[in-house]
Enzyme design. Structure first.
Site, PDB file in Angstrom:
ATOM      1  N   CYS A   1       0.946  -1.227  -0.072  1.00 54.61           N
ATOM      2  CA  CYS A   1      -0.049   0.031  -0.115  1.00 54.61           C
ATOM      3  C   CYS A   1       0.856   1.189  -0.016  1.00 54.61           C
ATOM      4  O   CYS A   1       1.772   1.267   0.678  1.00 54.61           O
ATOM      5  CB  CYS A   1      -1.040   0.077   1.325  1.00 54.61           C
ATOM      6  SG  CYS A   1      -1.875  -1.381   1.223  1.00 54.61           S
TER       7      CYS A   1
ATOM      8  N   CYS B   1       1.678   3.362   3.178  1.00 51.49           N
ATOM      9  CA  CYS B   1       1.812   2.803   4.572  1.00 51.49           C
ATOM     10  C   CYS B   1       3.344   2.416   4.807  1.00 51.49           C
ATOM     11  O   CYS B   1       4.007   2.306   3.694  1.00 51.49           O
ATOM     12  CB  CYS B   1       1.032   1.500   4.625  1.00 51.49           C
ATOM     13  SG  CYS B   1       1.477   0.605   6.216  1.00 51.49           S
TER      14      CYS B   1
HETATM   15  N1  SAH Z   1      -2.797  -4.925   6.647  1.00 46.98           N
HETATM   16  C1  SAH Z   1      -3.956  -4.938   7.413  1.00 46.98           C
HETATM   17  C2  SAH Z   1      -3.657  -4.084   8.802  1.00 46.98           C
HETATM   18  C3  SAH Z   1      -2.750  -3.224   9.176  1.00 46.98           C
HETATM   19  S1  SAH Z   1      -2.966  -1.653   8.659  1.00 46.98           S
HETATM   20  C4  SAH Z   1      -4.846  -3.500   6.593  1.00 46.98           C
HETATM   21  O1  SAH Z   1      -4.403  -3.283   5.869  1.00 46.98           O
HETATM   22  O2  SAH Z   1      -5.880  -3.399   7.121  1.00 46.98           O
HETATM   23  C5  SAH Z   1      -4.007  -0.779   9.826  1.00 46.98           C
HETATM   24  C6  SAH Z   1      -4.653   0.574   9.017  1.00 46.98           C
HETATM   25  O3  SAH Z   1      -3.937   1.655   9.129  1.00 46.98           O
HETATM   26  C7  SAH Z   1      -5.169   0.131   7.632  1.00 46.98           C
HETATM   27  O4  SAH Z   1      -6.437   0.847   7.555  1.00 46.98           O
HETATM   28  C8  SAH Z   1      -3.996   0.823   6.891  1.00 46.98           C
HETATM   29  O5  SAH Z   1      -4.598   1.129   5.706  1.00 46.98           O
HETATM   30  C9  SAH Z   1      -3.963   2.045   7.726  1.00 46.98           C
HETATM   31  N2  SAH Z   1      -2.738   2.927   7.406  1.00 46.98           N
HETATM   32  C10 SAH Z   1      -1.791   2.422   6.809  1.00 46.98           C
HETATM   33  N3  SAH Z   1      -0.820   3.622   6.591  1.00 46.98           N
HETATM   34  C11 SAH Z   1      -1.590   4.762   7.104  1.00 46.98           C
HETATM   35  C12 SAH Z   1      -1.118   5.990   6.950  1.00 46.98           C
HETATM   36  N4  SAH Z   1       0.002   6.596   6.379  1.00 46.98           N
HETATM   37  N5  SAH Z   1      -2.160   6.964   7.400  1.00 46.98           N
HETATM   38  C13 SAH Z   1      -3.303   6.552   7.999  1.00 46.98           C
HETATM   39  N6  SAH Z   1      -3.714   5.036   8.233  1.00 46.98           N
HETATM   40  C14 SAH Z   1      -2.729   4.422   7.481  1.00 46.98           C
END
Ligand code: SAH
Length: 368
Positions: free
Chosen positions: A138, A141
């Site tokens: 993603c 992230c």
């Molecule tokens: N892999 C799983 C769980 C881990 S991430 C998932 O994708 O749901 C937990 C949450 O944080 C997810 O909704 C992800 O999209 C979000 N997330 C990741 N990076 C982020 C960021 N920089 N700002 C806000 N939310 C973020």
């Protein structure tokens, strides 16, 4: 057993691996109550010893075998030889002004994971990691920056929670809810993630209600269906982040494997099988997914689905160049969703002063 002489190099390696495996100690936090019983009987002990060990681990929460004073000394020595209580070491601890605590933990192989405690007025919530790194890719992230290193074992996930439970013991408090929202994709490490759930929900352990556990996924459709079939009472959170396939695919590569339509079908299946309302995560990114056109398409997508939308102002990740949505725009977005009948709230940000967002602490350590 392969013969080193006749099997050549291959055989030698296999023997080495076997020796390594037999040298390995059993990780007690990774055993379910019935597995603990089985394990103690294999050690030639009576089954009730398992209950005693479980009690020491999860009710009294000791960290050494010597503290397990109702076990015979010889058995304690046997335990020291065959098992470990924990395998992780605290590397850094950061405490935010709002009480959020973030730990960076080092695993036995030197990799690190982070885990977070959030103090709410309704209780203490722990966010655990399920993998070292992540391979979902993603774009917003931090956890995915170095790819996936490895899956965590169930015991390593349980131990993250126990670090905080032991910390809270000093205040007479308990961990009341758990989110699998740290680094990693829990549904890609399905067996360990669900074993973790089974261990912490068991009455012999810390006994956290399944309804107080949330598993978050980027959208692994077959695993969502499998989870639905198992009819657990846990909450499923879906990281949606866009109602449009093209945009979602550009932010989340997994969308190319299972698009929004397939994902929503799986969500409806989850609801039908479990009767549990779903959660949708939506990180608002300035100029990317945050105008009212997105809010309306999101409302169309979720119409008729019993769910809740969590809007999260995107956390800044230095390696990514995303901007946060201005406050007024966030308000307008949530108002539009609510006007269209979608149950949506802006997630209260916690630990902002300590880089408590997914993967940030570990990424920071790698940077320095
Ligand atoms: N892999 C799983 C769980 C881990 S991430 C998932 O994708 O749901 C937990 C949450 O944080 C997810 O909704 C992800 O999209 C979000 N997330 C990741 N990076 C982020 C960021 N920089 N700002 C806000 N939310 C973020």
């Amino acid at each position: 057993m392969p013969n080193a002489k006749t099997d050549g190099q291959q055989g030698v390696i296999e023997i080495e691996t076997l020796l390594q495996l037999t040298r390995q100690k059993t990780e007690l936090y990774g055993l379910l109550p019935n597995e603990m019983e089985q394990w103690v009987s294999e050690l030639g002990q009576l089954k009730f010893r398992a209950r005693q060990i479980y009690n020491w681990l999860y009710k009294k929460r000791v960290t050494t075998f010597d503290e397990m004073t109702d076990l015979p000394a010889a058995f304690r020595e046997q335990l020291k030889e065959k098992a470990v209580i924990g395998t992780m070491k605290e590397v850094t601890r950061q405490t935010s002004r709002d009480g959020t605590v973030k730990l960076l933990l080092e695993l036995h192989d030197g990799s690190t994971v982070e885990t977070v405690l959030m103090r709410h007025n309704y209780g203490n919530s722990v966010c655990v990691s399920t993998q070292v790194g992540c391979r979902m890719g993603c774009t917003f992230c931090a956890s995915t920056l170095g790819g996936l290193i490895r899956n965590l074992s169930a015991g390593e996930i349980v131990e993250q929670l126990m670090f905080f439970q032991r910390m809270l013991d000093a205040e007479g408090e308990r961990v009341s809810s758990v989110v699998l929202m740290g680094s990693g994709e829990p549904l890609e490490n399905y067996d360990a993630a669900m074993k973790f759930v089974d261990i912490i929900t068991s009455p012999e352990s810390v006994h956290i209600g399944a309804r107080h556990i949330t598993v978050s996924t980027s959208g692994l459709v077959p695993a969502i269906r499998r989870l639905a079939d198992e009819q657990r009472q846990i909450t499923l959170a879906i990281s949606l982040h866009s109602p449009f396939d093209e945009l979602r695919s550009s932010m989340m590569p997994i969308n190319r494997a299972w698009n929004i339509e397939k994902l929503m079908d799986a969500c409806r299946y989850y609801w039908n099988k479990t009767g549990r309302r779903l959660s949708f995560e939506y990180a608002l990114i300035g100029g990317v997914n945050d105008d009212l056109r997105h809010a309306r398409a999101l409302a169309d997508l979720l119409r008729g689905m019993p769910c809740h939308v969590n809007l999260i102002p995107v956390n800044y990740v230095p390696e990514r160049n995303y901007q946060r949505t201005p406050k007024e725009q966030i308000r307008a977005f949530v108002n539009e969703l609510q006007r269209l009948g979608v149950n949506a709230t802006i997630r209260r940000e916690m630990g902002h002063d300590i880089a408590a967002a997914c993967g940030q602490l570990r990424a920071e350590q790698g940077r320095s």
